[in-house]
Write a protein that holds these residues in place. Structure first.
Motif, PDB file in Angstrom:
ATOM      1  N   ALA A  51     -19.011  35.206  13.826  1.00  0.00           N
ATOM      2  CA  ALA A  51     -18.054  35.842  15.273  1.00  0.00           C
ATOM      3  C   ALA A  51     -18.155  36.898  16.185  1.00  0.00           C
ATOM      4  O   ALA A  51     -17.749  37.695  15.506  1.00  0.00           O
ATOM      5  CB  ALA A  51     -16.518  34.951  14.364  1.00  0.00           C
ATOM      6  N   SER A  52     -19.850  37.190  16.106  1.00  0.00           N
ATOM      7  CA  SER A  52     -19.607  38.362  16.413  1.00  0.00           C
ATOM      8  C   SER A  52     -20.164  38.943  18.503  1.00  0.00           C
ATOM      9  O   SER A  52     -19.961  37.858  18.926  1.00  0.00           O
ATOM     10  CB  SER A  52     -21.319  39.293  16.116  1.00  0.00           C
ATOM     11  N   ARG A  53     -19.532  39.882  18.554  1.00  0.00           N
ATOM     12  CA  ARG A  53     -20.004  39.841  20.246  1.00  0.00           C
ATOM     13  C   ARG A  53     -21.259  40.676  19.898  1.00  0.00           C
ATOM     14  O   ARG A  53     -21.666  41.419  19.234  1.00  0.00           O
ATOM     15  CB  ARG A  53     -19.542  41.283  20.911  1.00  0.00           C
ATOM     16  N   LEU A  54     -22.273  40.409  21.296  1.00  0.00           N
ATOM     17  CA  LEU A  54     -24.069  41.057  21.240  1.00  0.00           C
ATOM     18  C   LEU A  54     -23.555  42.062  22.589  1.00  0.00           C
ATOM     19  O   LEU A  54     -22.934  42.010  23.726  1.00  0.00           O
ATOM     20  CB  LEU A  54     -24.510  39.909  22.016  1.00  0.00           C
ATOM     21  N   SER A  55     -24.457  43.066  22.245  1.00  0.00           N
ATOM     22  CA  SER A  55     -24.765  44.222  22.849  1.00  0.00           C
ATOM     23  C   SER A  55     -26.415  44.037  23.167  1.00  0.00           C
ATOM     24  O   SER A  55     -26.879  44.378  22.625  1.00  0.00           O
ATOM     25  CB  SER A  55     -24.845  45.523  23.069  1.00  0.00           C
ATOM     26  N   ARG A  56     -26.706  43.301  24.762  1.00  0.00           N
ATOM     27  CA  ARG A  56     -28.582  43.235  24.485  1.00  0.00           C
ATOM     28  C   ARG A  56     -28.765  44.003  25.207  1.00  0.00           C
ATOM     29  O   ARG A  56     -28.772  44.729  26.356  1.00  0.00           O
ATOM     30  CB  ARG A  56     -29.024  41.380  25.251  1.00  0.00           C
ATOM     31  N   LEU A  57     -29.793  44.803  24.653  1.00  0.00           N
ATOM     32  CA  LEU A  57     -30.431  45.970  25.064  1.00  0.00           C
ATOM     33  C   LEU A  57     -31.764  45.821  25.546  1.00  0.00           C
ATOM     34  O   LEU A  57     -32.369  44.695  25.046  1.00  0.00           O
ATOM     35  CB  LEU A  57     -31.232  47.182  23.810  1.00  0.00           C
TER      36      LEU A  57
END
Length: 128
Positions: A30-36
């Motif tokens: 149940a994570s939020r993603l930060s795409r670099l």
């Protein structure tokens, strides 16, 4: 446990397979993603991205949106492992998930992933 996940993405053949694994990981936790998005030096200098990279980034967002995982996008010029670690600290991420080129990390000591493992303040999950 892993509320926020940072995943650097590069233009390579395995990128979409890595994204699938990142999405699965994010769903499970149940994570939020930060795409670099690592923009190549030449692309940054020319002020644009190659067509294949644009398509890859769009396909990544489409895949993430399809499953409903929240995802923030951060774009930076191609950066070093230390910059990835610094960004992870800045964004207060819980884990970095990234791909590893090659089959034997011991033979590729210049690998960005290995350097991130060495310098990161948070756990790093490497996807082959």
């Amino acid at each position: 446990m892993f509320e926020t996940v940072l995943f650097p993405i590069e233009q390579r053949n395995q990128a979409l397979e890595i994204v699938k694994k990142v999405i699965s990981f994010a769903e499970e936790h149940a994570s939020r993603l930060s795409r670099l998005s690592l923009v190549g030096v030449q692309d940054a200098a020319e002020g644009g991205l190659s067509e294949s990279l644009v398509q890859l980034l769009q396909r990544t967002l489409t895949a993430v949106e399809h499953v409903g995982v929240p995802c923030a996008v951060v774009e930076r010029p191609a950066c070093s492992a230390l910059e990835i670690c610094s960004l992870a600290t800045e964004l207060n991420v819980d884990v970095i998930v990234m791909g590893l080129q090659g089959l034997n990390p011991a033979q590729d000591m210049d690998s960005t992933a290995l350097k991130v493992i060495e310098h990161s303040a948070c756990p790093v999950l490497v996807v082959p």
